[in-house]
Design an enzyme around this catalytic site. Structure first.
Site, mmCIF file in Angstrom:
data_model
loop_
_atom_site.group_PDB
_atom_site.id
_atom_site.type_symbol
_atom_site.label_atom_id
_atom_site.label_comp_id
_atom_site.label_asym_id
_atom_site.label_seq_id
_atom_site.Cartn_x
_atom_site.Cartn_y
_atom_site.Cartn_z
ATOM 1 N N TYR A 48 0.842 -1.088 0.054
ATOM 2 C CA TYR A 48 0.169 -0.113 -0.004
ATOM 3 C C TYR A 48 0.760 1.435 0.050
ATOM 4 C CZ TYR A 48 -3.428 -3.240 1.742
ATOM 5 O OH TYR A 48 -4.610 -4.563 1.795
ATOM 6 N N TRP A 76 -8.675 6.337 6.151
ATOM 7 C CA TRP A 76 -8.801 6.118 7.473
ATOM 8 C C TRP A 76 -7.647 5.669 8.197
ATOM 9 C CZ3 TRP A 76 -12.195 1.676 9.555
ATOM 10 C CH2 TRP A 76 -12.114 0.317 8.917
ATOM 11 N N TRP A 111 -3.550 6.562 2.608
ATOM 12 C CA TRP A 111 -5.203 6.003 2.922
ATOM 13 C C TRP A 111 -5.829 6.755 3.572
ATOM 14 C CZ3 TRP A 111 -2.476 2.883 -0.388
ATOM 15 C CH2 TRP A 111 -3.166 1.892 -1.191
ATOM 16 N N ARG A 115 -5.934 -12.933 1.121
ATOM 17 C CA ARG A 115 -6.454 -11.810 0.474
ATOM 18 C C ARG A 115 -7.944 -12.231 -0.232
ATOM 19 N NH1 ARG A 115 -4.808 -7.110 0.909
ATOM 20 N NH2 ARG A 115 -5.347 -6.493 -1.225
ATOM 21 N N TYR A 173 1.007 -1.102 -6.918
ATOM 22 C CA TYR A 173 -0.686 -1.257 -6.470
ATOM 23 C C TYR A 173 -1.522 -1.249 -7.583
ATOM 24 C CZ TYR A 173 -4.745 0.026 -3.892
ATOM 25 O OH TYR A 173 -6.125 -0.088 -3.749
ATOM 26 N N TYR A 205 -8.525 -12.107 5.172
ATOM 27 C CA TYR A 205 -8.655 -10.730 5.466
ATOM 28 C C TYR A 205 -9.869 -10.350 6.410
ATOM 29 C CZ TYR A 205 -7.592 -6.363 2.991
ATOM 30 O OH TYR A 205 -7.249 -5.224 2.642
ATOM 31 N N GLU A 223 -0.777 -6.619 9.627
ATOM 32 C CA GLU A 223 -1.955 -5.977 9.109
ATOM 33 C C GLU A 223 -3.105 -6.420 9.932
ATOM 34 O OE1 GLU A 223 -4.282 -5.242 4.706
ATOM 35 O OE2 GLU A 223 -2.709 -6.710 5.034
ATOM 36 N N ASP A 245 -13.510 -4.958 3.172
ATOM 37 C CA ASP A 245 -13.400 -5.104 1.671
ATOM 38 C C ASP A 245 -14.249 -6.489 1.412
ATOM 39 O OD1 ASP A 245 -11.573 -3.307 2.000
ATOM 40 O OD2 ASP A 245 -10.314 -3.981 0.427
ATOM 41 N N GLN A 285 -14.009 6.546 2.313
ATOM 42 C CA GLN A 285 -13.842 5.534 3.451
ATOM 43 C C GLN A 285 -14.445 5.795 4.812
ATOM 44 O OE1 GLN A 285 -9.467 4.500 3.750
ATOM 45 N NE2 GLN A 285 -10.166 2.544 3.041
#
Length: 436
Positions: free
Chosen positions: A41, A47, A45, A209, A93, A363, A407, A176, A114
């Site tokens: 990433y 948030w 971004w 993912r 990306y 995820y 993450e 997502d 977002q």
């Protein structure tokens, strides 16, 4: 012996703090914004930056405010703050600015937003900082921008004043591939899908993912938005994916309350304050529509069919953060949350292990996220659910302490998953979990 143990624990906590601070410095660009993690990433971004500012304020107040100022540079004239700001070029990306083709005169950005945590994290940053005079001066200068962002949500995403704001893309929810979107996303046509190449799978295990099928729908929606030039009101009428996400609506309600608080500190007009009060009133009246008494939680709604999206996810418990729900409902939800977590070592899984779609690695279909845990923890504290809040605090802290700033985390083993050296996880350590 006891004093030696306490000394070692204190030193260990201090080392983790130093590591978290260094991670933010390493992920910082131009002393202005923080990428979530390198390669995976490589941009700013929305948030992520808001939560990352909470980490910065614990050791560098100027840098915390620079994070917010950098984010606001990408704000559109409509008031929208896009979910990605492309300050620099990168090939690592997808989809980049050439794919989005969003007409933002300010700079290259994506075409969606977002979860609107900005007002809340600005307030939290202000409350943590020491130089209140400097902070208040900065907040006063950005208040019109925050107000415009909230107005965009209410006017462009709730044009009929229902009290429920809509989202048109799973990416916009921040969660997502949550199972909540499985059914509504199937209404998105794939007939004219253009070829594309994912970049994320080059660096992350595909098992962690969203699937290729998920991405087909994500890209098809993006292409639809481009066809209609991102016209928000038109998309409200024709978007095949249109949901009232319990997460976004809860976060916006909390943000409206925090915006109203900051308006009392700044040079805001009575008219603008009344507008925010009206938004909160509409939201409070509409919020009970999210409640599922059989499940004991608040749930997202498919705005096309009017049906609740009948899953118990970690997003369901963000309603606690809204401050709009009754204490009785919060007590029921605490029991629901305890039942949801019966098979996990780390609270809170993004989906109950009892659900057939649960996947502890993939995820938002099982793994634990520190920023979601922080919001649920804070919401439980509002409703005097201290014991459960402490469980979330302790298990999140142990996972990060053991496996580093990942993450997200496996709810069963606690193992870190996804991207390495993740900024908002480090920020959560510094702001929330850095306790002896």
């Amino acid at each position: 012996m006891l004093s030696l143990l306490k000394s070692l624990l204190s030193r260990s906590t201090s080392n983790t703090r130093i590591q978290a601070q260094q991670l933010l410095r390493d992920n910082s660009e131009d002393d202005a914004y923080t990428v979530p993690t390198r390669v995976l990433y490589p941009f700013q971004w929305n948030w992520d930056s808001c939560f990352t500012s909470l980490g910065w304020v614990t050791f560098d107040e100027d840098r915390a405010w620079a994070e917010i100022a950098s984010l606001l540079k990408g704000q559109c004239r409509s008031g929208k703050i896009p979910h990605i700001i492309f300050h620099k070029d990168s090939e690592s990306y997808f989809p980049g600015p050439d794919i989005w083709q969003y007409d933002n005169p300010e700079m290259k950005t994506s075409g969606i937003s977002q979860p609107p945590v900005l007002a809340t994290t600005v307030r939290m940053t202000y409350e943590r900082c020491k130089n209140k005079e400097q902070a208040l001066s900065f907040i006063n200068s950005i208040m019109p921008k925050i107000f415009a962002y909230h107005r965009w949500w209410h006017e462009r995403r709730d044009p009929h004043n229902t009290g429920l704001v809509a989202t048109y893309h799973p990416w916009e929810t921040g969660r997502d591939n949550s199972v909540e979107w499985d059914e509504p996303i199937k209404a998105v046509p794939l007939d004219d899908l253009q070829p594309y190449v994912r970049q994320d799978l080059a660096t992350i295990n595909p098992a962690y993912r969203p699937t290729n099928e998920d991405y087909d729908y994500y890209v098809a929606l993006l292409q639809l938005f481009k066809t209609h030039k991102y016209d928000q009101i038109k998309l409200y009428e024709i978007s095949p994916f249109k949901v009232a996400d319990i997460g976004i609506n809860s976060i916006l309600a909390r943000a409206n309350s925090d915006l109203l608080y900051m308006m009392t500190l700044c040079d805001s007009s009575e008219e603008d304050r009344q507008t925010v009060l009206n938004w909160l009133d509409m939201q409070a009246k509409a919020f009970e529509g999210f409640w599922n008494s059989d499940r004991g939680v608040y749930q997202s709604i498919n705005l096309i069919t009017g049906e609740k999206l009948d899953f118990v996810t970690s997003g369901s418990f963000l309603s606690l953060w809204s401050g709009l729900i009754p204490f009785e409902s919060a007590s029921i939800m605490a029991s629901t949350l305890e039942n949801m977590c019966h098979a996990t070592k780390v609270l809170v899984p993004s989906l109950s292990a009892d659900d057939a779609k649960y996947d502890r690695y993939r995820y938002w279909r099982g793994p634990v996220w520190a920023i979601i845990n922080f919001m649920i923890y804070d919401g439980l504290k509002i409703y005097d659910q201290k014991l459960l809040a402490d469980q979330i605090f302790n298990t999140t802290r142990t996972a990060i302490k053991t496996y580093g700033f990942k993450e997200y985390y496996d709810p069963v083993s606690g193992e870190g998953l996804g991207g390495d050296n993740f900024s908002w996880t480090a920020a959560m350590w510094l702001y929330w979990l850095d306790k002896k």
